[in-house]
Design an enzyme around this catalytic site. Structure first.
Site, PDB file in Angstrom:
ATOM      1  N   ASP A   1     -31.172  65.479  16.571  1.00  0.00           N
ATOM      2  CA  ASP A   1     -31.049  65.587  18.039  1.00  0.00           C
ATOM      3  C   ASP A   1     -30.244  66.827  18.422  1.00  0.00           C
ATOM      4  OD1 ASP A   1     -30.741  61.951  18.459  1.00  0.00           O
ATOM      5  OD2 ASP A   1     -32.486  63.278  18.169  1.00  0.00           O
TER       6      ASP A   1
ATOM      7  N   LYS B   1     -46.958  33.761  -8.778  1.00  0.00           N
ATOM      8  CA  LYS B   1     -47.326  34.275  -7.449  1.00  0.00           C
ATOM      9  C   LYS B   1     -46.468  35.521  -7.195  1.00  0.00           C
ATOM     10  CE  LYS B   1     -47.960  32.985  -2.621  1.00  0.00           C
ATOM     11  NZ  LYS B   1     -47.123  34.072  -2.058  1.00  0.00           N
TER      12      LYS B   1
HETATM   13  C1  LIG Z   1     -56.971  32.749  -3.468  1.00  0.00           C
HETATM   14  C2  LIG Z   1     -55.654  33.471  -3.604  1.00  0.00           C
HETATM   15  C3  LIG Z   1     -54.976  33.924  -2.471  1.00  0.00           C
HETATM   16  C4  LIG Z   1     -53.770  34.594  -2.623  1.00  0.00           C
HETATM   17  C5  LIG Z   1     -53.243  34.810  -3.907  1.00  0.00           C
HETATM   18  C6  LIG Z   1     -52.012  35.505  -4.095  1.00  0.00           C
HETATM   19  C7  LIG Z   1     -51.541  35.700  -5.386  1.00  0.00           C
HETATM   20  C8  LIG Z   1     -50.249  36.421  -5.630  1.00  0.00           C
HETATM   21  N1  LIG Z   1     -49.478  36.754  -4.590  1.00  0.00           N
HETATM   22  O1  LIG Z   1     -49.909  36.695  -6.781  1.00  0.00           O
HETATM   23  C9  LIG Z   1     -52.263  35.230  -6.510  1.00  0.00           C
HETATM   24  C10 LIG Z   1     -53.464  34.542  -6.322  1.00  0.00           C
HETATM   25  O2  LIG Z   1     -54.187  34.091  -7.346  1.00  0.00           O
HETATM   26  C11 LIG Z   1     -53.970  34.339  -5.013  1.00  0.00           C
HETATM   27  N2  LIG Z   1     -55.164  33.691  -4.858  1.00  0.00           N
END
Ligand SMILES: Cc1ccc2cc(C(N)=O)cc(O)c2n1
Length: 326
Positions: free
Chosen positions: A35, A118
């Site tokens: 700025d 996940k």
């Molecule tokens: C059907 C679906 C939807 C989101 C998913 C998300 C992850 C994940 N975040 O690792 C893994 C999976 O097998 C997923 N499978």
């Protein structure tokens, strides 16, 4: 500014600041310094109108960043997962599926369950045609995402051409882009060392890095990928189960999470949760639960999906962590 050449240097310096701030999402200087320098430039142009150049930052109405991403419609919607927060809910999910299937079938053995970590990253949809990667898109609203093909091609884990055919004429392959902890910490140290804003967690860092307008910035970020499923398929994907599909993906050269297991009972599925819950801290990437899927495609088809979530899959989430210290 005492002469025109120092004025022109100031114009060039501010335009560089603008590009780094608006396009690379990596500011070179703090807001107050920016700025101050812009105010001095405006004062010079007021005192010396004959110095003014049309490419001065004072002449642009809002910095014109590169064009936004194009939109990309998924050939098959990307499903979101229902959540289970305790073992009883996981068992209830499985029992519901069993009851539905038993209405029309005598099940010689209970449906097998595919288990995987996940990943706490950002979902991506890859489309391969004749085995060649032709498009990559973010999940967006599940039906339409952003075309980030050029950025996805910078992912070292992602093959641009499948290996060991044959493969379907066209196939959508879904995965999760993530940033391993070590890479995240090193990147944040680099950003902090140059006075730039750091990311709060690897998930935000992966999302922000994958959605950079400049692929060179994406390429500079430590992103990784695991694929986890197929979307629309034109032609034949000769796999009767999810685990066979994942084995096929690996043969084609796509990265599949090595922690993935297929088990024969809901008790073994719960044991997998306990096992991975103990190993969570030693994984090189962040996970926020386990994804369970009925393995046989026939049962997946029969169970279908309700609203946007498949009946045949569920995410068993870990308890929320208190503010994780990075
Ligand atoms: C059907 C679906 C939807 C989101 C998913 C998300 C992850 C994940 N975040 O690792 C893994 C999976 O097998 C997923 N499978």
């Amino acid at each position: 500014m005492h002469d025109r050449s120092s004025y022109l240097e100031a114009v060039s310096r501010l335009r560089t600041y603008d590009y780094h701030y608006h396009v690379l999402d990596e500011p070179l200087v703090g807001d107050s310094q920016y700025d101050d320098e812009l105010a001095r430039l405006k004062a010079s142009e007021k005192a010396h109108p004959e110095w003014l150049v049309s490419h001065s930052p004072t002449q642009t109405v809002g910095f014109s960043a590169l064009a936004q991403f194009d939109k990309s419609t998924h050939h098959q919607p990307m499903l979101s997962l229902d959540n289970a927060f305790d073992a009883a809910s996981l068992v209830a999910w499985y029992e519901r599926g069993l009851t539905r299937l038993r209405k029309d079938h005598h099940l010689a053995s209970p449906p097998r369950i595919n288990c995987e970590p996940k990943l706490d990253g950002v979902a991506i949809n890859l489309r391969y045609e004749a085995g060649v990667l032709v498009q990559a898109a973010t999940r967006g609203d599940g039906s339409t995402g952003e075309d980030i093909t050029l950025n996805a091609k910078t992912l070292r884990a992602l093959p641009h051409q499948l290996q060991n055919g044959p493969w379907p004429a066209s196939i959508e392959i879904r995965g999760e882009v993530f940033m391993p902890r070590k890479g995240f910490d090193a990147m944040n140290r680099r950003l902090a060392a140059t006075g730039l804003k750091t990311f709060v967690n690897p998930r935000n860092a992966a999302a922000g890095s994958l959605r950079q307008l400049d692929p060179k910035v994406t390429a500079s970020r430590p992103l990784d990928l695991y694929v986890y499923g197929a979307g629309a398929v034109v032609g034949d994907l000769d796999a009767a189960t999810h685990s066979e599909t994942l084995a096929q993906f690996e043969r084609w050269g796509l990265p599949v999470n090595p922690e993935t297991r297929c088990v024969d009972s809901i008790e073994a599925a719960e044991a997998y949760y306990e096992y991975l819950s103990r190993r969570r801290a030693e994984l090189s990437y962040e996970i926020d639960g386990i994804v369970y899927k009925v393995d046989e495609h026939q049962w997946q088809r029969e169970l279908g999906a309700v609203a946007k979530s498949p009946r045949w899959a569920i995410a068993r989430k870990f308890p929320a962590q208190e503010a994780a210290t990075q």
